[in-house]
Enzyme design. Structure first.
Site, mmCIF file in Angstrom:
data_model
loop_
_atom_site.group_PDB
_atom_site.id
_atom_site.type_symbol
_atom_site.label_atom_id
_atom_site.label_comp_id
_atom_site.label_asym_id
_atom_site.label_seq_id
_atom_site.Cartn_x
_atom_site.Cartn_y
_atom_site.Cartn_z
ATOM 1 N N HIS A 9 0.834 -1.203 0.000
ATOM 2 C CA HIS A 9 0.000 0.000 0.000
ATOM 3 C C HIS A 9 0.870 1.256 0.000
ATOM 4 O O HIS A 9 2.083 1.188 0.232
ATOM 5 C CB HIS A 9 -0.940 0.013 1.210
ATOM 6 C CG HIS A 9 -2.122 -0.887 1.061
ATOM 7 N ND1 HIS A 9 -2.103 -2.213 1.431
ATOM 8 C CD2 HIS A 9 -3.379 -0.658 0.576
ATOM 9 C CE1 HIS A 9 -3.284 -2.762 1.180
ATOM 10 N NE2 HIS A 9 -4.075 -1.844 0.662
ATOM 11 N N LYS A 66 -0.700 4.943 4.496
ATOM 12 C CA LYS A 66 -1.569 3.988 5.201
ATOM 13 C C LYS A 66 -0.987 3.712 6.584
ATOM 14 O O LYS A 66 0.212 3.437 6.721
ATOM 15 C CB LYS A 66 -1.688 2.692 4.410
ATOM 16 C CG LYS A 66 -2.698 1.715 4.987
ATOM 17 C CD LYS A 66 -2.935 0.546 4.038
ATOM 18 C CE LYS A 66 -3.930 -0.451 4.605
ATOM 19 N NZ LYS A 66 -5.257 0.152 4.820
#
Length: 260
Positions: free
Chosen positions: A142, A146
């Protein structure tokens, strides 16, 4: 016309969802919730759900776990179905969600991509067929903003395939703390953070002299917003309280007339 309230409307996913709604004539954002308050939007924005009296049919939440209690209280009081697209909930918060679902329809998923949920079904089938003979590892990647790891989607995938295994697996995501060979019943979960990766999940089935890889890569955040809007349409058809998920949505997309 389906009137929506967008919780977390000033965030990145909130903006994406708003843009998608603008292109879909059957959807209308009636109001928004955001801790930052109004930000020159085309709909009224409230810093607290309790302040909102705007009529709507479904709430879609892309905000933060800290907003959950106030949001659920509002939805229960107004008897509004809610789509929870936020991740990173604590165990106590999951109990809050289950409690609310006894009163109103609640749709929750760690990932609203239709592709990811098809991947979960494929992984479950692979686990049934491969059984004891393959080690399983999950790698998720990600963007560098995040905050939770492993991702809720990685856990979704692990939870999806685990019941299909002939043993009770152990999730392992911190191998650096021990020095020993891999246990056969482990499901390893590894996290990568960097750049602007929208979401990439890979499931490895590693056997003797062969490797099977199942992978899904999200090219933009629109896939998650689009899935959340499908979930909102699904909830608008639901009359019974309950905790719904992407399996229910996929079934409805195949036979929508069967939803009561």
């Amino acid at each position: 016309m389906l009137d929506l309230i967008l919780s977390g409307c000033n965030g990145r996913m909130g903006r994406v969802l708003e843009a998608l709604c603008a292109d879909q004539p059957d959807l209308h954002i009636a109001a928004g919730f955001d801790i930052l308050g109004d930000n020159h939007r085309d709909f009224p924005v409230f810093s607290s759900p309790a302040e909102c009296t705007v009529p709507a049919q479904v709430v879609v939440d892309f905000s933060h776990p800290a907003a959950l209690t106030g949001l659920l209280g509002y939805c229960v009081k107004r008897q509004l179905p809610v789509v929870l697209a936020t991740t990173g909930y604590s165990e106590d918060q999951l109990l809050e969600i289950e409690s609310a679902a006894r009163t109103i329809p609640v749709f929750r998923s760690a990932n609203f991509s239709l592709g990811i949920n098809v991947l979960a079904k494929l992984a479950r089938q692979a686990a049934q067929l491969l059984g004891e003979d393959f080690d399983i590892e999950i790698v998720e990647r990600h963007h560098n903003k995040k905050v939770d790891a492993p991702s809720g989607t990685a856990l979704l995938l692990a939870d999806a395939l685990s019941p299909a295994l002939p043993y009770e697996p152990e999730y392992v995501w911190d191998r650096h703390t021990v020095r020993k060979p891999r246990e056969h019943r482990e499901i390893g979960i590894s996290s990568v953070r960097g750049g602007t990766i929208a979401g990439d999940h890979e499931i490895l089935f590693a056997g003797q002299d062969e490797l099977i890889e199942l992978r899904h890569s999200a090219q933009s955040r629109e896939v998650f917003a689009s899935g959340a809007l499908r979930a909102a349409r699904f909830l608008a058809q639901c009359q019974a309280p309950g905790l719904y998920n992407m399996d229910d949505l996929l079934d409805w997309l195949q036979a929508p007339a069967e939803v009561e």
